[in-house]
Structure formats: C-alpha cells, structure tokens
Design a protein around this motif. Structure first.
Motif, PDB file in Angstrom:
ATOM      1  N   TYR A  51      59.362 -23.448 -51.312  1.00  0.00           N
ATOM      2  CA  TYR A  51      58.376 -24.322 -51.950  1.00  0.00           C
ATOM      3  C   TYR A  51      57.139 -24.496 -51.068  1.00  0.00           C
ATOM      4  CZ  TYR A  51      60.736 -26.029 -56.165  1.00  0.00           C
ATOM      5  OH  TYR A  51      61.293 -26.134 -57.419  1.00  0.00           O
ATOM      6  N   ILE A  52      57.361 -24.638 -49.774  1.00  0.00           N
ATOM      7  CA  ILE A  52      56.221 -24.777 -48.857  1.00  0.00           C
ATOM      8  C   ILE A  52      55.363 -23.519 -48.906  1.00  0.00           C
ATOM      9  CG2 ILE A  52      55.567 -24.980 -46.425  1.00  0.00           C
ATOM     10  CD1 ILE A  52      58.102 -26.694 -46.030  1.00  0.00           C
ATOM     11  N   MET A  54      55.143 -21.388 -51.374  1.00  0.00           N
ATOM     12  CA  MET A  54      54.492 -21.327 -52.683  1.00  0.00           C
ATOM     13  C   MET A  54      53.242 -22.193 -52.715  1.00  0.00           C
ATOM     14  SD  MET A  54      55.794 -22.898 -56.292  1.00  0.00           S
ATOM     15  CE  MET A  54      55.431 -24.519 -55.579  1.00  0.00           C
ATOM     16  N   SER A  55      53.330 -23.402 -52.163  1.00  0.00           N
ATOM     17  CA  SER A  55      52.189 -24.315 -52.175  1.00  0.00           C
ATOM     18  C   SER A  55      51.020 -23.745 -51.378  1.00  0.00           C
ATOM     19  CB  SER A  55      52.609 -25.682 -51.616  1.00  0.00           C
ATOM     20  OG  SER A  55      53.624 -26.254 -52.408  1.00  0.00           O
ATOM     21  N   VAL A  56      51.306 -23.205 -50.199  1.00  0.00           N
ATOM     22  CA  VAL A  56      50.249 -22.614 -49.379  1.00  0.00           C
ATOM     23  C   VAL A  56      49.675 -21.380 -50.061  1.00  0.00           C
ATOM     24  CG1 VAL A  56      49.748 -21.485 -47.182  1.00  0.00           C
ATOM     25  CG2 VAL A  56      51.212 -23.505 -47.233  1.00  0.00           C
ATOM     26  N   ASN A  58      49.561 -20.648 -53.267  1.00  0.00           N
ATOM     27  CA  ASN A  58      48.764 -20.998 -54.452  1.00  0.00           C
ATOM     28  C   ASN A  58      47.361 -21.462 -54.078  1.00  0.00           C
ATOM     29  OD1 ASN A  58      50.682 -20.337 -56.374  1.00  0.00           O
ATOM     30  ND2 ASN A  58      51.577 -22.395 -56.409  1.00  0.00           N
ATOM     31  N   LEU A  59      47.206 -22.042 -52.895  1.00  0.00           N
ATOM     32  CA  LEU A  59      45.877 -22.471 -52.452  1.00  0.00           C
ATOM     33  C   LEU A  59      44.977 -21.280 -52.137  1.00  0.00           C
ATOM     34  CD1 LEU A  59      46.802 -25.444 -50.065  1.00  0.00           C
ATOM     35  CD2 LEU A  59      45.829 -25.597 -52.374  1.00  0.00           C
ATOM     36  N   GLY A  72      51.277 -17.258 -47.297  1.00  0.00           N
ATOM     37  CA  GLY A  72      52.293 -18.153 -47.841  1.00  0.00           C
ATOM     38  C   GLY A  72      53.677 -17.827 -47.314  1.00  0.00           C
ATOM     39  N   TRP A 122      57.855 -31.758 -55.951  1.00  0.00           N
ATOM     40  CA  TRP A 122      57.488 -30.680 -56.870  1.00  0.00           C
ATOM     41  C   TRP A 122      58.098 -30.823 -58.256  1.00  0.00           C
ATOM     42  CZ3 TRP A 122      58.522 -29.420 -51.642  1.00  0.00           C
ATOM     43  CH2 TRP A 122      57.433 -28.909 -50.926  1.00  0.00           C
ATOM     44  N   LEU A 127      58.890 -23.210 -61.350  1.00  0.00           N
ATOM     45  CA  LEU A 127      57.518 -22.887 -60.963  1.00  0.00           C
ATOM     46  C   LEU A 127      57.442 -21.433 -60.506  1.00  0.00           C
ATOM     47  CD1 LEU A 127      56.659 -26.093 -58.876  1.00  0.00           C
ATOM     48  CD2 LEU A 127      56.080 -25.626 -61.256  1.00  0.00           C
ATOM     49  N   TYR A 129      56.471 -18.197 -58.414  1.00  0.00           N
ATOM     50  CA  TYR A 129      56.084 -17.929 -57.026  1.00  0.00           C
ATOM     51  C   TYR A 129      55.094 -16.772 -57.017  1.00  0.00           C
ATOM     52  CZ  TYR A 129      56.495 -17.743 -51.969  1.00  0.00           C
ATOM     53  OH  TYR A 129      56.225 -17.799 -50.620  1.00  0.00           O
TER      54      TYR A 129
END
Length: 273
Positions: A51-52, A54-56, A58-59, A72, A122, A127, A129
């Motif tokens: 998840y971490i 994925m978040s990075v 997506n940015l 990521g 989340w 979601l 990836y």
C-alpha cells in the motif's frame, strides 16, 4: 488452442502463483530461522508495504509511468524493511524469553493491528496497483500463449531466491545471520551484535513479502486481506518443506557441530545488544 497449449499455459500460471506462495513461505522461514517463531503477521506486513508503494507510485505515475512504478517499488521495499526491523526491536523483543504461545499470539495481534491500520487509511475497497504493463497481456511462443505477468512473477521470485542464497553464503551480514540463527550466545561472544542481526532478519523477511505482495497486487489489485488465503498455502509449504528448507539448510551451519563448543548461557541482555 490445443490441449498441449492449454497444459503449458496452466503450468506457467501455476508456477507464477506457486512462486508467490514460495516467497511468503521463505519470508516465514527467515524469521523462524532467526527466532524460532512462526510470524502470522507476515502477510499483513507485506500488504502494508504494498500500500505504501502504491501511494508513492500513484503520486509519480502521472509524470512518468516507469519512474513512478520503480520509485514506488523501491519505497515499498525500503519501508517494509524498516517496518520489519522496528517490529522486531520494539515489539517482538519484549517477548524474548517468554512462552512460545505468547509470541504466536503477539504476531496474530500484530496482524489484526496492521489490517486495521490499512483499512483505516485506505479502506477495504480493491485498489489497482500501478505497473509497467497490463497484466492481461501475453506473448505467443510456438502457438502457445503465456501470460507476461506469470513470466515476470516467476523470474522475479527465482532471482530473489538466488540473491538471498548469495547473501547468506558470500557476505558478512549473511554469515552473521546464520551464526545468530544457530547459536546467539556464541555469536554474542564472537562480537556479533545479535539484536542488530535479528532486526535485519525481520527486515529482509518483510521486504521479501512485500515484493510478493506487489506482484500479486499487479494482477489481483490491493485489499487489506490480500494475503489471508495465500498465507494458508505458504504455511502449508513451510510445514511440508520444513522450516529448514533446502535453501535454508544450505545456508545454516550444523547445530550439532556448534553445540559441542557452545559456551555457558549468557544473560538475555548481553545476547541482544
């Protein structure tokens, strides 16, 4: 597609899926080799790291897809390594010398806590990836279609296992991990910082699990319970193959040889500094 083509395709997909089970099982073995403990939170730690990442990712993906995905993944692996090391240092070390049942319950509690944190941040929805390619893509060899995801997953896990084998047999860190796994008291007398080695072992297991989590998420998307079912198969692999799997056995000294020269037991504090 003829019957033989279908058979080859199913074998390729099976090898890819099985390699994910093997990666998570190897992560469980890494922790067990170092601490003698089965870590039931391994799947949750892998999902959190994913998840971490994925978040990075997506940015950065809107700017550059390949760079975003790469950064990521790197952040996910680094964050999971740090998470595993911190869990060993500040949580599991508190139970050192305690009952085995208590340690197992602690890992189950960690799994529940990590899953709750993921859901709080989340949510429970699946979601996607971000990845380099569409996981539905395939290439054809001799009229047989093979999934690109299957090939990528299998080759990645095999490469990681080779790297880990080299780490345990050709580096000082690997030798230190092997020594601590076999006899922490003798290792402490030899100048090895046992506590640091245990943190590295937990970190490596978390990082390996996260890579498997990312590969799974690339196909099945991310969800807090991504590894719930796979953990069962991984534990089955550990039980059938044994916590001293062929890879682990070749990287761990014989306990019988070391036990003849083991010193008198040290105090818990001196063995974990």
């Amino acid at each position: 597609m003829n019957g033989f083509g279908t058979f080859v395709q199913l074998v390729a997909d099976g090898l890819a899926q099985g390699s994910l089970y093997a990666a998570l099982a190897l992560a469980i073995v890494l922790v067990n080799q170092a601490t003698g403990l089965i870590n039931f939170a391994q799947g949750g730690m892998a999902v959190l790291g994913s998840y971490i990442g994925m978040s990075v990712g997506n940015l950065l993906v809107p700017t550059n897809l390949i760079l975003g995905v790469l950064i990521g993944i790197i952040v996910a692996v680094a964050a999971s390594f740090g998470l595993g090391a911190l869990i060993e240092r500040f949580v599991m070390r508190r139970f050192q010398g305690g009952e085995e049942d208590t340690k197992v319950v602690a890992t189950i509690g960690l799994l529940t806590l990590i899953t709750g944190i993921i859901a709080l941040i989340w949510g429970y929805n699946f979601l996607p990836y971000p990845f380099f390619f569409n996981t539905g893509l395939s290439f054809t060899v001799g009229g047989i279609a093979i999934s690109l995801w299957s090939l990528t997953t299998f080759l990645t896990i095999v490469a990681l296992m080779i790297v880990l084998q080299l780490l345990f047999t050709r580096t000082k860190v690997g030798l230190g991990l092997r020594a601590v796994a076999d006899n922490p008291n003798s290792s402490a007398l030899s100048g090895i910082r046992v506590g640091r080695m245990l943190m590295i072992g937990w970190g490596l297991a978390a990082a390996l699990g996260t890579i498997a989590g990312i590969l799974l998420a690339a196909k099945a998307q991310l969800n807090p319970g991504n590894f719930d079912a796979i953990l069962v198969y991984a534990l089955a692999a550990v039980i059938i193959g044994g916590v001293d799997s062929p890879s682990a056995r070749s990287s761990r000294p014989s306990r019988s040889r070391c036990s003849r020269t083991s010193p008198a037991p040290m105090s818990p504090g001196s063995a974990t500094t």
